[in-house]
Write a protein that holds these residues in place. Structure first.
Motif, PDB file in Angstrom:
ATOM      1  N   ASN A 291       0.863  -1.185   0.000  1.00  0.00           N
ATOM      2  CA  ASN A 291       0.000   0.000   0.000  1.00  0.00           C
ATOM      3  C   ASN A 291       0.896   1.229   0.000  1.00  0.00           C
ATOM      4  OD1 ASN A 291      -1.781   2.092   0.370  1.00  0.00           O
ATOM      5  ND2 ASN A 291      -2.829   1.180   2.129  1.00  0.00           N
TER       6      ASN A 291
ATOM      7  N   GLU B 210       0.028   4.253   2.415  1.00  0.00           N
ATOM      8  CA  GLU B 210      -0.028   4.107   3.864  1.00  0.00           C
ATOM      9  C   GLU B 210       1.240   4.633   4.538  1.00  0.00           C
ATOM     10  OE1 GLU B 210      -0.734   0.674   7.285  1.00  0.00           O
ATOM     11  OE2 GLU B 210      -0.157   0.100   5.257  1.00  0.00           O
TER      12      GLU B 210
ATOM     13  N   PRO C 189       2.082   4.548   8.454  1.00  0.00           N
ATOM     14  CA  PRO C 189       1.642   4.252   9.824  1.00  0.00           C
ATOM     15  C   PRO C 189       2.102   5.304  10.825  1.00  0.00           C
ATOM     16  CG  PRO C 189       2.491   2.281   8.762  1.00  0.00           C
ATOM     17  CD  PRO C 189       2.830   3.438   7.853  1.00  0.00           C
ATOM     18  N   GLU C 190       1.344   5.435  11.886  1.00  0.00           N
ATOM     19  CA  GLU C 190       1.594   6.453  12.905  1.00  0.00           C
ATOM     20  C   GLU C 190       3.000   6.357  13.486  1.00  0.00           C
ATOM     21  OE1 GLU C 190       0.931   9.705  15.240  1.00  0.00           O
ATOM     22  OE2 GLU C 190      -0.405   8.912  13.689  1.00  0.00           O
TER      23      GLU C 190
ATOM     24  N   CYS D 128       7.870   7.497  -0.404  1.00  0.00           N
ATOM     25  CA  CYS D 128       6.892   7.746   0.662  1.00  0.00           C
ATOM     26  C   CYS D 128       5.859   8.744   0.164  1.00  0.00           C
ATOM     27  CB  CYS D 128       7.585   8.286   1.915  1.00  0.00           C
ATOM     28  SG  CYS D 128       6.448   8.555   3.308  1.00  0.00           S
ATOM     29  N   SER D 129       4.585   8.436   0.370  1.00  0.00           N
ATOM     30  CA  SER D 129       3.513   9.317  -0.115  1.00  0.00           C
ATOM     31  C   SER D 129       3.443  10.619   0.670  1.00  0.00           C
ATOM     32  CB  SER D 129       2.169   8.591  -0.039  1.00  0.00           C
ATOM     33  OG  SER D 129       1.860   8.252   1.306  1.00  0.00           O
TER      34      SER D 129
END
Length: 367
Positions: free
Chosen positions: A35, A38, A40-41, A227-228
């Motif tokens: 994905n 995505e 993540p935190e 990285c998005s």
């Protein structure tokens, strides 16, 4: 390279040093494959750490460029430039280093091929539970810390008797020989640079090298997936290196490395076929702070994965490091640093997350 029998013996040798373990965490490259949107935190930095777009790229052009051929010839102006680079920047780029372009290209292509393998293939070379050699992640010491947006392959290269060949990838074909060719050239460049640094520190040319007992080398190959949301994450957290010096091979066309200079983050723009060199904590301690071990970090981008090759040159575990008498400022006769055993210093730093120069406190003289 030794025979397979020799390699097996080296891997089982109880005298081969181990380093501090790192907690297992998700594979970032695989996470992006599944994905790409995505984030993540656990990877999202707080406001202070986020890599906001820098507006001081003009300073990139001021990072010193050192000609190793002139240095090796003892050219006085180049030695003065090196002295300035070590005092004011702690970083410089090296040209005319003599490493063949083919050696650099082969290393980049083979590493790219390795990281493009299926995860199950790469995991055949995963780090052991008690060490950081192999494929995985380093400096993960707690379940709460923010994670770097990168995966890594770490190998101890020199002295060759300390190699653990079970962690050396066998795919692509001849990757071991390619690593050997590249790192042997890095070792040569490091020895030449140490000779020049020894000279500008007022020592005989061979003194710094001899003070290592053995000049160790570890290789860390870093893979930074796209990285998005690159403004929210870091490829590698800010840190200074525990090495004597570090030598980095960058991609020719992708920015990522940034150094802290005058409290700003300055990109180190790639120069094709150049090597980036930075002063490590050992030189800072030996010089009593006159030569600087500078914080640096890696950032990511949305469009293209990046690979970097960091070689760390450092002393044998039992070497004691402390300020050299003639480098200590007369106004502070006790010096800025205490004597430390290098192996203790290195492993203590590995027990904590990368956090700027916080790890250097164990060597600081507080009086």
């Amino acid at each position: 390279m030794g025979s397979n029998t020799d390699e097996d013996v080296a891997d089982e040798d109880q005298n081969v040093p181990t380093f501090v373990a790192s907690l297992p965490v998700p594979n970032v490259q695989e996470m992006v494959r599944q994905n790409r949107l995505e984030v993540p935190e656990r990877y999202i930095r707080n406001e202070e750490e986020m890599p906001k777009s820098t507006r001081i790229t003009h300073l990139s052009a001021e990072i010193p460029i050192i000609d190793l051929r002139l240095l090796s010839d003892g050219q006085e102006e180049e030695l003065k430039k090196l002295d300035m680079a070590c005092k004011e920047w702690g970083f410089f780029q090296v040209v005319n280093h003599g490493v063949a372009k083919e050696v650099l290209r082969n290393m980049k292509e083979a590493a790219a091929e390795f990281f493009n393998l299926l995860l199950e293939e790469k995991n055949k070379f995963s780090m052991a539970s008690d060490d950081i050699q192999g494929y995985g992640h380093a400096y993960v010491v707690s379940e709460e810390q923010k994670l770097d947006w990168s995966d890594t392959l770490i190998l101890l290269i020199y002295p060759s008797k300390f190699r653990r060949h079970k962690f050396w990838p066998t795919t692509p074909e001849k990757f071991k020989e390619i690593i050997e060719a590249y790192t042997s050239e890095v070792q040569r460049v490091a020895e030449e640079l140490l000779g020049s640094i020894s000279s500008i520190m007022g020592l005989d040319k061979d003194i710094l090298h001899s003070m290592h007992r053995e000049l160790m080398q570890a290789l860390r190959v870093n893979y930074y997936p796209t990285c998005s949301k690159p403004d929210l994450v870091l490829g590698i957290s800010p840190h200074s290196d525990t090495s004597t010096i570090s030598i980095l091979l960058q991609e020719d066309d992708i920015d990522g490395l940034q150094i802290r200079h005058d409290e700003e983050w300055v990109p180190v723009g790639p120069i094709p076929n150049a090597l980036v060199v930075n002063i490590g904590d050992v030189i800072e301690i030996w010089s009593d702070g006159k030569y600087k071990s500078i914080e640096h970090r890696a950032v990511t981008n949305e469009n293209k994965a990046r690979i970097s090759f960091a070689s760390f040159l450092f002393p044998h575990d039992d070497v004691e490091i402390e300020p050299l008498d003639h480098m200590i400022d007369s106004s502070r006769p006790s010096g800025m640093y205490n004597k430390v055993t290098y192996g203790d210093y290195l492993r203590q730093s590995m027990k904590r997350r990368m956090q700027g120069k916080a790890h250097t406190q164990m060597a600081k003289n507080e009086t």
